[in-house]
Design a protein around this motif. Structure first.
Motif, mmCIF file in Angstrom:
data_model
loop_
_atom_site.group_PDB
_atom_site.id
_atom_site.type_symbol
_atom_site.label_atom_id
_atom_site.label_comp_id
_atom_site.label_asym_id
_atom_site.label_seq_id
_atom_site.Cartn_x
_atom_site.Cartn_y
_atom_site.Cartn_z
ATOM 1 N N ASP A 1 -3.524 -4.232 8.771
ATOM 2 C CA ASP A 1 -3.050 -2.980 8.236
ATOM 3 C C ASP A 1 -1.682 -2.426 8.619
ATOM 4 O OD1 ASP A 1 -2.450 -1.424 5.872
ATOM 5 O OD2 ASP A 1 -4.546 -0.407 5.912
ATOM 6 N N VAL B 1 -7.867 -9.050 8.400
ATOM 7 C CA VAL B 1 -6.995 -8.054 7.946
ATOM 8 C C VAL B 1 -6.033 -7.354 8.846
ATOM 9 C CG1 VAL B 1 -6.640 -6.121 6.189
ATOM 10 C CG2 VAL B 1 -8.720 -8.010 5.849
ATOM 11 N N SER C 1 -3.886 -10.150 4.513
ATOM 12 C CA SER C 1 -5.083 -10.728 4.653
ATOM 13 C C SER C 1 -5.365 -12.209 4.813
ATOM 14 C CB SER C 1 -5.999 -10.145 3.328
ATOM 15 O OG SER C 1 -5.838 -8.910 3.117
ATOM 16 N N LYS D 1 -0.476 -4.637 3.617
ATOM 17 C CA LYS D 1 -1.692 -5.161 4.216
ATOM 18 C C LYS D 1 -1.525 -6.632 4.025
ATOM 19 C CE LYS D 1 -5.463 -2.877 3.667
ATOM 20 N NZ LYS D 1 -6.712 -2.231 3.103
ATOM 21 N N ASP E 1 -8.034 -4.448 10.740
ATOM 22 C CA ASP E 1 -8.811 -3.849 10.024
ATOM 23 C C ASP E 1 -10.213 -4.650 9.785
ATOM 24 O OD1 ASP E 1 -9.806 -1.433 8.041
ATOM 25 O OD2 ASP E 1 -9.904 -3.312 6.691
ATOM 26 N N THR F 1 1.103 -1.306 0.138
ATOM 27 C CA THR F 1 -0.084 -0.153 -0.017
ATOM 28 C C THR F 1 0.656 1.187 -0.100
ATOM 29 O OG1 THR F 1 -0.293 0.434 2.351
ATOM 30 C CG2 THR F 1 -1.681 -1.305 1.281
#
Length: 731
Positions: free
Chosen positions: A341, A339, A184, A182, A283, A177
């Motif tokens: 981040d 997730v 997941s 990030k 997140d 990012t």
């Protein structure tokens, strides 16, 4: 830390909450049916993450050390070491690299062996169990039965892990990012094809891990207002490390907290190494996640911090009515995407202030905080008035401590004395107080009637004050509430009504409908909002098959309760400040002002105040029930809180034999001078009430400085027990 006011219970549910039962017994049995059933808003929508389609990983750019640059943008490069399974994110401007686990030179210094050793070289630690054995077992990416497949994606790469011997598989996706990386774990990628079942996955357990001889830094954990675990270690190891569930333990598994420590209220963690740092934001999946932090000497010779995602809870299954039980794992998997981040910080932003500002920006950008405070010429006083309460034995009825007329006298007297802004919370107003078994909305006669209440509200409004009524619409006791736990209570993981001795918790739909019923009555008096005693500090599932609420479903209903109070009455208040409640919260009572001292945490920092200040007002405990008066007063000033008192008109002795016994000194006449002095002191901070905190630091031993967006600084000196306000500060 400010002592909470407890009812006569051996087990406290949350710190800082005034656990009183107001409004839960106000319906007759005949009218209780309207509390159950549907609510007037749409169910929470669940949108699953898709499994990203990818191509074969291009390793043509692999360097001599085995690293492949998978994705690059203007700030960072995401790299993968296929042979070891390690990943790295390189800051292109500084050359600093964050790695998923320690590099070889650090690993070579480790003395642990076996699975403990291979855990240190894996991007995950997976727990599982065999249905017939009910025993925790561990797998990691170094397991000889692990089949690993990498694929290139648009934003980075994906790693598919399959364990051939137990037939459990899942995917981790790594996306570069603008701010970092990030990570997941899509729930749709998880497969279980045999008798083996997934318990948990600890994501990147040693991301950025720092060795015992590493450059100076610290681990940040969201404990209390914020806590730091500094390294290199300067003292002998204490405890077994830090591991706490976000938003507190899950009650439906019987995990009642035995202490009054504050639960983790924000799903974040971080680390600083020299001039580089990261903040990790959970997140997705925060409702069933824990924050873990370890010093060297516990599980390795490294400092580490991470999150553990729980897919199945462990609990005691009863085998007989006599109470015999066996420890088992739940059958149902928590089907949630996960997730984390990671946001990277460098230079003068690589510290807890930069971390807090990063999380604040995230909360604002994603509309998880929507309120904004307006400029004010005067700081509002957070005043709680206790109406009275039920006697312990239940035979003597209700003992009044502050009638409506007396409340009106107090607010008018404070206006004459120079208190220009105030939010008044009035509690224990219902017939028989904590022991009210009757109608939903029924004013206690000893407090005065409708006219007295209306006069109190009208007078408060004419003086520019707001009035909130406090109510608990979340829990109740079978000893005095007419509502049936079987009809209105949440169900445990075993399907039976969830009870803690004689206490039970309302299913969220009931809580919402109770809120509406109470709120509709309060609206008729012009009362400005509801102060919720448990919203913001408590969260649980409901296994009732009529609802089958996950924790995020309960949070979704609670958000609608806050929104109702805002929309229909004008404002609201919560306790403690769990992040799930911040989207519609207007004010927080009892924001933690201290860390929990059960763990080896070196330093307390104002992470939560930096996130909140300028958007949501907060108080940090009543000035008349502090443990350390001057220190806690100055900390409230340093952390940007508003002044707070919890008072009665009558002598505090009137509460000693009631369910509100925990207020040890509360008589208004005794505390008036102290209140006015503190209000005058806090009012010196009016110019920063609506401003964000832009910096915070320790100037010298016992001296701290907090800087605000308009350039004003507040310098607190704990040595001289004083503070000063300066334009421009000393930066």
């Amino acid at each position: 830390m400010v002592k909470p006011i407890w009812k006569n219970r051996k087990i406290g549910i949350a710190a800082g909450a005034v656990l009183v039962i107001l409004g839960v017994g106000g319906y007759t049995i005949a009218s209780s049916a309207s509390l159950t059933g549907t609510v007037d808003f749409s169910p929470r929508e669940t949108i699953r993450m898709p499994i990203t389609q990818g191509a074969a990983l291009n390793t043509s750019a692999t360097d001599l050390n085995g690293w492949t640059v998978v994705k690059q943008n203007q700030r960072y490069a995401l790299k993968l070491h296929v042979k070891s399974g390690n990943l790295a994110v390189k800051d292109l401007s500084t050359g600093f690299e964050w790695t998923a686990f320690a590099k070889q030179e650090l690993l070579d210094k480790e003395k642990v062996g076996g699975t403990l050793r291979t855990n240190l070289e894996s991007p995950f630690i997976m727990e599982y169990f065999e249905a017939s054995a009910i025993q925790r077992k561990i797998k990691n990416a170094k397991d000889p039965n692990a089949l690993i497949t990498y694929s290139q994606t648009n934003q980075g790469f994906a790693a598919d892990y399959t364990f051939k011997d137990i037939e459990i598989g899942f995917r981790m996706e790594f996306d570069l990012t603008d701010d970092g990386v990030k990570v997941s774990i899509p729930v749709q990628s998880i497969s279980e094809k045999n008798k083996f079942k997934l318990i948990s996955i600890e994501s990147l357990p040693f991301f950025g891990a720092a060795g015992v001889d590493s450059i100076a830094g610290y681990i940040f954990i969201p404990d209390g207002p914020g806590g730091l675990i500094r390294f290199p270690q300067e003292q002998d190891l204490v405890g077994k490390g830090y591991e706490q569930p976000v938003y507190g333990a899950e009650l439906t598994t019987g995990n009642f907290p035995e202490t009054n420590m504050s639960p983790v209220s924000m799903p974040v963690f971080g680390m600083k190494q020299g001039s580089n740092a990261f903040l990790a934001i959970i997140d997705k999946g925060e409702y069933t996640a824990s924050i873990k932090a370890y010093r060297p000497g516990i599980i390795s010779n490294m400092n580490s911090v991470s999150t553990k995602f729980v897919y199945r809870e462990e609990y005691d299954r009863r085998l007989s009515l006599g109470g015999k039980s066996v420890r088992v794992f739940q059958d149902e998997m928590a089907a949630q995407d996960r997730v984390v981040d990671y946001h990277f910080l460098r230079g003068d932003q690589a510290n807890y202030v930069g971390m807090a500002q990063t999380y604040r920006t995230y909360m604002l950008d994603t509309n998880r905080i929507t309120n904004k405070l307006a400029p004010t010429p005067h700081v509002p006083l957070d005043l709680t008035l206790i109406g009275g309460d039920s006697d312990w034995n239940g035979n003597s009825g209700y003992t009044p401590a502050t009638t409506f007329k007396q409340a009106q006298y107090i607010e008018e007297d404070l206006k004459k004395s120079g208190v220009e802004a105030m939010h008044i919370t009035y509690e224990q107003w219902q017939e028989k107080g904590s022991l009210s078994p009757s109608r939903l909305f029924s004013l206690e006669g000893k407090l005065g009637g409708d006219k007295d209440l209306q006069a109190f509200v009208d007078s408060s409004h004419s003086n520019g004050y707001k009035v909130l009524f406090k109510t608990d619409v979340v829990e109740a006791s079978t000893e005095f509430v007419n509502h049936s736990p079987k009809s209105f209570g949440i169900r445990s993981i075993e399907g039976n009504v969830m009870m803690d001795k004689d206490w039970f918790w309302f299913t969220p739909n009931v809580s919402y409908n109770l809120t509406r019923s109470i709120g509709d009555k309060l609206k008729g008096y012009g009362i400005d909002g509801i102060q919720f005693s448990d919203i913001g500090n408590l969260l649980f599932r409901d296994y009732n098959p009529s609802y089958n609420y996950q924790r995020e479903d309960s949070a979704y209903v609670y958000q609608h309760m806050l929104d109702y109070s805002n929309r229909e009455l004008g404002t609201n208040g919560i306790s403690l400040g769990n992040a799930y409640a911040l989207q519609h919260a207007k004010h927080i009572q009892n924001l933690p002002n201290d860390i929990n001292h059960f763990y080896d945490i070196n330093e307390r920092v104002p992470f939560a105040p930096i996130v909140l200040h300028g958007n949501i007002s907060y108080s940090m405990g009543a000035g008349n029930i502090r443990d350390n008066d001057q220190e806690e007063f100055l900390r409230a000033v340093e952390y940007g809180a508003v002044p707070s008192f919890m008072l009665t008109y009558e002598s505090t002795r009137t509460l000693q034999e009631t369910y509100s016994w925990g207020v040890y000194s509360s008589r208004y006449a005794s505390w008036k001078d102290k209140l006015l002095k503190e209000y005058k002191d806090f009012d010196r901070l009016a110019a920063v009430y609506d401003q964000p905190i832009t910096n915070h630091r320790q100037v010298s031993d016992g001296v701290f400085e907090t800087q605000y967006g308009n350039g004003i600084s507040v310098i607190v000196d704990y040595n001289s027990l004083s503070f000063r306000v300066e334009k421009g500060g000393s930066w």
